[in-house]
Design a protein around this motif. Structure first.
Motif, short mmCIF file in Angstrom:
data_model
loop_
_atom_site.label_atom_id
_atom_site.label_comp_id
_atom_site.label_asym_id
_atom_site.label_seq_id
_atom_site.Cartn_x
_atom_site.Cartn_y
_atom_site.Cartn_z
N MET A 111 0.70 -1.04 -0.03
CA MET A 111 0.07 0.08 -0.04
C MET A 111 0.98 1.27 -0.03
N GLU A 112 0.39 1.97 -0.78
CA GLU A 112 1.53 3.36 -1.09
C GLU A 112 1.09 4.52 0.07
N LYS A 113 2.14 5.02 0.54
CA LYS A 113 1.78 5.97 1.79
C LYS A 113 1.14 7.31 1.07
N LYS A 114 0.46 8.31 1.77
CA LYS A 114 -0.15 9.41 1.30
C LYS A 114 0.31 10.39 2.17
N PRO A 115 0.39 11.56 1.59
CA PRO A 115 0.56 13.12 2.35
C PRO A 115 -0.50 13.12 3.32
N CYS A 116 -0.18 13.71 4.43
CA CYS A 116 -1.33 13.94 5.53
C CYS A 116 -2.30 14.71 4.79
N VAL A 117 -1.91 15.87 3.92
CA VAL A 117 -3.14 16.81 3.35
C VAL A 117 -3.82 16.19 2.33
N ALA A 118 -3.62 15.21 2.04
CA ALA A 118 -4.67 14.50 0.91
C ALA A 118 -5.83 14.05 1.93
N SER A 119 -5.84 13.99 3.20
CA SER A 119 -6.89 13.77 3.83
C SER A 119 -7.86 14.83 4.26
N LEU A 120 -7.37 16.02 4.07
CA LEU A 120 -7.77 17.40 4.68
C LEU A 120 -9.34 17.36 4.35
N THR A 121 -9.93 17.65 5.52
CA THR A 121 -11.46 17.95 5.31
C THR A 121 -11.84 19.17 6.10
N VAL A 122 -12.67 19.91 5.61
CA VAL A 122 -13.18 21.22 6.21
C VAL A 122 -14.65 21.26 6.14
N LYS A 123 -15.05 21.77 7.30
CA LYS A 123 -16.50 21.78 7.55
C LYS A 123 -16.65 23.22 8.26
N ASN A 124 -17.81 23.91 7.86
CA ASN A 124 -18.21 25.10 8.25
C ASN A 124 -20.13 25.06 8.55
N SER A 125 -19.98 25.53 9.97
CA SER A 125 -21.63 25.68 10.28
C SER A 125 -22.15 26.73 11.15
N TYR A 126 -23.32 27.30 10.93
CA TYR A 126 -23.67 28.27 11.85
C TYR A 126 -24.01 27.63 13.17
N VAL A 127 -23.69 28.46 13.98
CA VAL A 127 -24.21 28.12 15.35
C VAL A 127 -25.58 28.74 15.61
N LEU A 128 -26.56 27.93 15.71
CA LEU A 128 -28.05 28.22 15.88
C LEU A 128 -28.68 28.04 17.14
N PRO A 129 -29.83 28.88 17.51
CA PRO A 129 -30.36 28.76 18.72
C PRO A 129 -30.36 27.28 19.32
N PRO A 130 -30.96 26.24 18.55
CA PRO A 130 -31.09 24.98 18.97
C PRO A 130 -29.98 24.21 19.33
N ASP A 131 -28.71 24.73 18.86
CA ASP A 131 -27.35 24.41 19.24
C ASP A 131 -26.48 24.72 20.50
N THR A 132 -27.41 25.76 21.22
CA THR A 132 -26.70 26.35 22.27
C THR A 132 -27.46 26.12 23.52
N ASN A 133 -26.68 26.28 24.74
CA ASN A 133 -27.19 25.96 26.09
C ASN A 133 -27.66 27.31 26.45
#
Length: 175
Positions: free
Chosen positions: A1-23
């Motif tokens: 199995m060939e090695k892969k660079p760390c950055v090949a797995s880079l995953t990014v996620k953005n989300s708004y923080v809405l009222p139901p998500d808060t305490n």
């Protein structure tokens, strides 16, 4: 199995923080942030292994700054180290106030994911190699973190076996 660079797995996620998500303080529930962390880590690990993955371990998640209602939460995840069937994934969470542009790292975590084959058994994963200075720093400490996780897991099994499914400190609460 060939090695892969760390950055090949880079995953990014953005989300708004809405009222139901808060305490009651108007800040993001810790459990909600942990769910975001687990999700982005699973995507990064799947991207690296190109196989189904499951969470095996979550290292401590330190909440560094509160994430407020109306802000966004931005997460980055990369595979930083691999063993035979497992992958260590580093996740950085950043809170951003969209109007002012102020950003703060609000949490970091290391998640261990295990790749599964079609029979739901652990299966081998490709190796990984760091390229950037940050990746090299994460990679350099990974083996030690894996040793700590292994010891902690051993202790968790001891606790689980010692306490079982009942509540031994209160006979009335036994199920």
């Amino acid at each position: 199995m060939e090695k892969k660079p760390c950055v090949a797995s880079l995953t990014v996620k953005n989300s708004y923080v809405l009222p139901p998500d808060t305490n009651s303080y108007g800040t993001l529930f810790g459990g909600k942030l942990m769910a975001h962390i687990d999700e982005v880590a699973a995507i990064a690990a799947t991207r690296h292994a190109r196989k189904t993955v499951v969470t095996a371990s979550t290292d401590s998640v330190d909440f560094l700054y509160p994430v407020k209602e109306g802000d966004t939460i931005y997460l980055e995840a990369i595979v930083t180290w691999t063993h035979q069937t497992s992958m260590e994934v580093f996740v950085k969470a950043v809170t951003e106030h969209l109007i002012s542009g102020e950003r703060k790292v609000c949490a970091t975590a290391f998640i261990t994911m295990v790749a599964l084959d079609e029979n739901k058994k652990p299966t081998t994963v490709p190796g990984v190699y760091p390229e950037s200075e940050e990746e090299k720093m994460l990679f350099a400490g990974a083996e030690r973190r894996a040793e700590i996780r292994k010891e902690r897991r051993k202790n968790s099994w001891k606790m689980a076996n010692a306490f079982g499914t009942a509540f031994p400190w209160n006979e009335k609460t036994r199920l």
